[in-house]
Design an enzyme around this catalytic site. Structure first.
Site, short mmCIF file in Angstrom:
data_model
loop_
_atom_site.label_atom_id
_atom_site.label_comp_id
_atom_site.label_asym_id
_atom_site.label_seq_id
_atom_site.Cartn_x
_atom_site.Cartn_y
_atom_site.Cartn_z
N HIS A 7 0.83 -1.19 0.00
CA HIS A 7 0.00 0.00 0.00
C HIS A 7 0.87 1.24 0.00
O HIS A 7 1.85 1.32 0.75
CB HIS A 7 -0.90 0.00 1.25
CG HIS A 7 -1.69 1.25 1.44
ND1 HIS A 7 -1.56 2.06 2.55
CD2 HIS A 7 -2.62 1.85 0.65
CE1 HIS A 7 -2.39 3.08 2.44
NE2 HIS A 7 -3.04 2.99 1.30
N SER A 8 0.55 2.21 -0.85
CA SER A 8 1.21 3.52 -0.86
C SER A 8 2.73 3.36 -1.04
O SER A 8 3.19 2.77 -2.02
CB SER A 8 0.85 4.26 0.42
OG SER A 8 1.20 5.62 0.35
N TYR A 9 3.53 3.88 -0.10
CA TYR A 9 4.99 3.69 -0.14
C TYR A 9 5.36 2.22 -0.23
O TYR A 9 6.40 1.85 -0.79
CB TYR A 9 5.61 4.33 1.11
CG TYR A 9 7.00 3.84 1.46
CD1 TYR A 9 8.11 4.29 0.76
CD2 TYR A 9 7.19 2.93 2.51
CE1 TYR A 9 9.40 3.83 1.10
CE2 TYR A 9 8.47 2.48 2.85
CZ TYR A 9 9.57 2.93 2.14
OH TYR A 9 10.83 2.49 2.47
N HIS A 59 -7.44 7.22 0.51
CA HIS A 59 -6.14 6.56 0.39
C HIS A 59 -5.95 5.45 1.43
O HIS A 59 -5.15 4.54 1.21
CB HIS A 59 -5.03 7.61 0.53
CG HIS A 59 -3.66 7.06 0.29
ND1 HIS A 59 -3.32 6.36 -0.86
CD2 HIS A 59 -2.53 7.09 1.06
CE1 HIS A 59 -2.04 6.00 -0.79
NE2 HIS A 59 -1.55 6.41 0.37
#
Length: 267
Positions: free
Chosen positions: A104-106, A236
């Site tokens: 997820h994300s980074y 997000h």
């Protein structure tokens, strides 16, 4: 004799049917390795992980060095490679195979490096609203390069963000080393490039998938690579808004297959 054989045959058939049912049931069970985003921890995926576990899957929620319950190891020397090692070593030391790797994300930066290192251990990869870098890219490169646009957000070797509250009670976000964002990732292993991958964009109510697709470089790279594209309604951190829905999404993504990659433009 016939009267004796008949019940024995029925018992044998019942045992065979039960064995077949167990095999069919276990065939759908997966091993998920979940990688969280920047400043977070495995705690952020606890509810989604619990739904996956309740569905009969095995789940590893890796917390990256210096974050979450491992914040006592926090240091400006922690970098992207440290976090890639965290996940690779979880897979190797737990002796995991046919892993469904999610980031997820980074975490997209991290799992890209993991794909490059241990593609033979991975069955499917899911990028959840995550960074999709090319080989040699840093996270900053994904946002235009040249380092942070607001230098005040970076001091003492750490990224400073408003959602990190020093006096917050656990579980909470923590500061993260700048080296996690300015270190390039390797993504060139031929075996990694052929893994089946799903890219999921979390779409808030006030946005449209069409808008996102036009501006999201990670989405565009995923399309160019022939990855499956999915969308999911939410912000997000949709995994905290709708953990059951995200768990189901990940389960369904396992069957996605890559399409032929788009041909490269010749000069």
């Amino acid at each position: 004799m016939k009267n004796l054989l008949r019940p024995l045959l029925l018992v044998a058939l019942a045992l065979l049917a039960a064995a077949a049912a167990r095999a069919a049931n276990s065939a759908g069970k997966q091993t998920f390795v979940v990688v969280h985003g920047a400043t977070a921890g495995g705690w952020e995926w606890k509810r989604t992980g619990q739904f996956l576990t309740d569905d009969g899957h095995t789940v590893y929620r890796v917390t990256l060095t210096g974050l979450g319950e491992r914040m006592h190891l926090n240091s400006p020397d922690v970098d992207l490679q440290t976090h890639i090692n965290d996940v690779v070593n979880t897979i190797l030391f737990e002796d995991l195979h046919d892993v469904v790797l999610t980031g997820h994300s980074y975490g997209g930066m991290v799992i890209t490096g993991v794909m490059d290192r241990v593609p033979d251990r991975i069955r499917h990869v899911v990028f959840l609203d995550a960074a999709v870098p090319d080989d040699g890219m840093t996270l900053w490169d994904l946002f235009g390069g040249n380092g942070p646009r607001d230098p005040s957000r970076f001091s003492d070797g750490f990224m400073q963000v408003p959602w990190v509250k020093p006096d917050a009670q656990p579980p909470h976000n923590v500061k993260q080393s700048i080296k996690c964002f300015n270190q390039p990732v390797s993504y060139k292993n031929p075996a990694a490039l052929t893994l089946p991958v799903t890219y999921v964009a979390f779409i808030p109510k006030d946005k449209s998938a069409e808008e996102r697709a036009k501006t999201d470089k990670s989405w565009q790279r995923a399309v160019a690579r022939g990855w499956t594209i999915r969308t999911f309604p939410g912000g997000h951190v949709a995994q905290q808004e709708d953990p059951r829905g995200v768990a189901t999404l990940i389960e369904e993504a396992v069957s996605d297959q890559n399409k032929p990659a788009a041909p490269a433009n010749k000069p």
